[in-house]
Every structure is written in C-alpha cells, then in structure tokens.
Design a protein around this motif. Sequence first.
Motif, PDB file in Angstrom:
ATOM      1  N   ALA A  10      10.039  10.064  34.582  1.00  0.00           N
ATOM      2  CA  ALA A  10       8.701  10.407  35.036  1.00  0.00           C
ATOM      3  C   ALA A  10       8.603  10.006  36.507  1.00  0.00           C
ATOM      4  CB  ALA A  10       7.649   9.660  34.224  1.00  0.00           C
ATOM      5  N   MET A  11       7.859  10.785  37.264  1.00  0.00           N
ATOM      6  CA  MET A  11       7.731  10.549  38.706  1.00  0.00           C
ATOM      7  C   MET A  11       6.271  10.355  39.078  1.00  0.00           C
ATOM      8  SD  MET A  11      10.869  10.702  39.626  1.00  0.00           S
ATOM      9  CE  MET A  11      10.659  10.637  41.404  1.00  0.00           C
ATOM     10  N   GLY A  12       6.046   9.509  40.069  1.00  0.00           N
ATOM     11  CA  GLY A  12       4.677   9.253  40.493  1.00  0.00           C
ATOM     12  C   GLY A  12       4.560   9.148  41.997  1.00  0.00           C
TER      13      GLY A  12
ATOM     14  N   PHE B 129      -2.639   4.293  42.478  1.00  0.00           N
ATOM     15  CA  PHE B 129      -2.107   5.500  41.872  1.00  0.00           C
ATOM     16  C   PHE B 129      -2.722   6.742  42.503  1.00  0.00           C
ATOM     17  CE2 PHE B 129      -0.765   8.487  38.806  1.00  0.00           C
ATOM     18  CZ  PHE B 129      -1.868   9.220  38.387  1.00  0.00           C
ATOM     19  N   VAL B 130      -1.889   7.769  42.713  1.00  0.00           N
ATOM     20  CA  VAL B 130      -2.356   9.054  43.228  1.00  0.00           C
ATOM     21  C   VAL B 130      -2.111  10.156  42.198  1.00  0.00           C
ATOM     22  CG1 VAL B 130      -2.047  10.810  45.004  1.00  0.00           C
ATOM     23  CG2 VAL B 130      -1.965   8.387  45.623  1.00  0.00           C
ATOM     24  N   ALA B 131      -0.846  10.305  41.777  1.00  0.00           N
ATOM     25  CA  ALA B 131      -0.514  11.394  40.855  1.00  0.00           C
ATOM     26  C   ALA B 131       0.786  11.073  40.133  1.00  0.00           C
ATOM     27  CB  ALA B 131      -0.378  12.714  41.606  1.00  0.00           C
ATOM     28  N   THR B 132       0.952  11.655  38.955  1.00  0.00           N
ATOM     29  CA  THR B 132       2.169  11.467  38.193  1.00  0.00           C
ATOM     30  C   THR B 132       2.495  12.740  37.444  1.00  0.00           C
ATOM     31  OG1 THR B 132       3.287  10.070  36.554  1.00  0.00           O
ATOM     32  CG2 THR B 132       0.976  10.592  36.135  1.00  0.00           C
TER      33      THR B 132
ATOM     34  N   CYS C  44       6.784   7.250  46.725  1.00  0.00           N
ATOM     35  CA  CYS C  44       7.291   7.923  45.542  1.00  0.00           C
ATOM     36  C   CYS C  44       7.837   6.858  44.594  1.00  0.00           C
ATOM     37  CB  CYS C  44       8.399   8.884  45.982  1.00  0.00           C
ATOM     38  SG  CYS C  44       9.310   9.669  44.661  1.00  0.00           S
ATOM     39  N   ALA C  45       7.663   7.068  43.299  1.00  0.00           N
ATOM     40  CA  ALA C  45       8.143   6.116  42.311  1.00  0.00           C
ATOM     41  C   ALA C  45       8.742   6.854  41.121  1.00  0.00           C
ATOM     42  CB  ALA C  45       6.996   5.216  41.847  1.00  0.00           C
ATOM     43  N   ALA C  46       9.682   6.189  40.468  1.00  0.00           N
ATOM     44  CA  ALA C  46      10.357   6.790  39.318  1.00  0.00           C
ATOM     45  C   ALA C  46      10.520   5.759  38.211  1.00  0.00           C
ATOM     46  CB  ALA C  46      11.728   7.323  39.726  1.00  0.00           C
ATOM     47  N   ARG C  47      10.450   6.241  36.970  1.00  0.00           N
ATOM     48  CA  ARG C  47      10.722   5.380  35.838  1.00  0.00           C
ATOM     49  C   ARG C  47      11.266   6.221  34.703  1.00  0.00           C
ATOM     50  NH1 ARG C  47       7.316   2.450  32.222  1.00  0.00           N
ATOM     51  NH2 ARG C  47       8.944   3.207  30.814  1.00  0.00           N
ATOM     52  N   ARG C  48      12.092   5.594  33.905  1.00  0.00           N
ATOM     53  CA  ARG C  48      12.633   6.260  32.738  1.00  0.00           C
ATOM     54  C   ARG C  48      11.471   6.661  31.825  1.00  0.00           C
ATOM     55  NH1 ARG C  48      14.893   8.791  29.297  1.00  0.00           N
ATOM     56  NH2 ARG C  48      16.897   8.344  28.292  1.00  0.00           N
ATOM     57  N   ALA C  49      11.462   7.905  31.394  1.00  0.00           N
ATOM     58  CA  ALA C  49      10.367   8.390  30.551  1.00  0.00           C
ATOM     59  C   ALA C  49      10.739   8.283  29.085  1.00  0.00           C
ATOM     60  CB  ALA C  49      10.051   9.834  30.908  1.00  0.00           C
TER      61      ALA C  49
ATOM     62  N   TYR D 191       0.216   3.143  36.341  1.00  0.00           N
ATOM     63  CA  TYR D 191       0.134   1.791  36.880  1.00  0.00           C
ATOM     64  C   TYR D 191       1.354   1.457  37.722  1.00  0.00           C
ATOM     65  CZ  TYR D 191      -3.649   1.150  33.551  1.00  0.00           C
ATOM     66  OH  TYR D 191      -4.821   1.275  32.858  1.00  0.00           O
ATOM     67  N   VAL D 192       1.109   0.729  38.812  1.00  0.00           N
ATOM     68  CA  VAL D 192       2.200   0.312  39.695  1.00  0.00           C
ATOM     69  C   VAL D 192       3.270  -0.430  38.907  1.00  0.00           C
ATOM     70  CG1 VAL D 192       2.800  -1.218  41.618  1.00  0.00           C
ATOM     71  CG2 VAL D 192       0.759   0.225  41.760  1.00  0.00           C
ATOM     72  N   THR D 193       2.839  -1.286  37.986  1.00  0.00           N
ATOM     73  CA  THR D 193       3.772  -2.120  37.235  1.00  0.00           C
ATOM     74  C   THR D 193       4.615  -1.337  36.237  1.00  0.00           C
ATOM     75  OG1 THR D 193       1.966  -2.633  35.722  1.00  0.00           O
ATOM     76  CG2 THR D 193       2.404  -4.229  37.473  1.00  0.00           C
ATOM     77  N   GLU D 194       4.295  -0.091  36.006  1.00  0.00           N
ATOM     78  CA  GLU D 194       5.076   0.720  35.079  1.00  0.00           C
ATOM     79  C   GLU D 194       6.310   1.335  35.743  1.00  0.00           C
ATOM     80  OE1 GLU D 194       1.773   3.275  33.725  1.00  0.00           O
ATOM     81  OE2 GLU D 194       2.156   2.473  31.713  1.00  0.00           O
ATOM     82  N   TYR D 195       6.399   1.228  37.047  1.00  0.00           N
ATOM     83  CA  TYR D 195       7.504   1.837  37.783  1.00  0.00           C
ATOM     84  C   TYR D 195       8.436   0.774  38.353  1.00  0.00           C
ATOM     85  CZ  TYR D 195       5.011   6.273  37.590  1.00  0.00           C
ATOM     86  OH  TYR D 195       4.395   7.420  37.156  1.00  0.00           O
ATOM     87  N   GLY D 196       9.731   1.038  38.220  1.00  0.00           N
ATOM     88  CA  GLY D 196      10.712   0.075  38.704  1.00  0.00           C
ATOM     89  C   GLY D 196      11.506   0.552  39.901  1.00  0.00           C
TER      90      GLY D 196
END
Length: 127
Positions: free
Chosen positions: A33-35, A47-50, A96-101, A110-115
């Motif tokens: 997932a991307m944000g 947060f802006v968009a995901t 830009c942020a990314a995390r395993r979906a 949430y900021v804390t959901e992205y690594g």
Amino acid sequence: QVQLVESGGGLVQTGGSLRLACAASGLTFSNYAMGWFRQAPGKEREFVATVTWSGATPGYADSVKGRFTISRDNALNTVFLQMNSLKPEDTAVYYCAARRAYSYTYNYTYVTEYGNWGQGTQVTVSS
C-alpha cells in the motif's frame, strides 16, 4: 532495501496544479500500500492520501478531498499525486510512504502504519 524517490514538487500560484511522483525500488510494488503525507513548518506530519495495492479504493484527508487524486502504476513501480486547485495551506514537504499490504481494501492513514519513507519534495503555493 526499499527506496522511495519523490519528484514533481515546486512553486505554484493559488489555484494551480502539480503532479507528484514517487518511484519505488527494492520491493514487490504490487504487494505494498502506498501513501502520501505532508509536513508544514512547525506542524506534525499529516496524512494526505493512500491507495491499496490494486488502486481500487483510494482514501483522502478531508482537506484535500475533491482536489487531489492518488493513483499508481504497478508496471512502473510508481505512485502519483495529482494536486489541483492548490491553496497556500497546501504548502508543505510532501512525503511518499510504503508498507506491506495485508488487506485488499483497508486504507492505511496513520504515520505509524508506514515503515518506508522517501526524502520528501517541497510544494509551495503562493497567494
């Protein structure tokens, strides 16, 4: 190692448009997932968009809903943020942020959901 590189920031007048891009490497992009987040001087990152892995269920902050559009191209390993009708209050560094979906539909806001984070790109909207 995941690497995210943003581009497309700049100076624009009120009412103008910009398109940000974030190129990802070191990951299986379609599994992530991307944000987009932003941080103005003296303020917390927000947060802006995901967008989910498929791009089918985007989520937006209320402040940008109807003006910004997030999209992704899994073939290019790139996520975009089209920003229209820009306002001075949109001025910030955009990240830009990314995390395993682990969900096909859940929006990570949430900021804390992205690594994984990019270095950011400055967007300045003049009045």
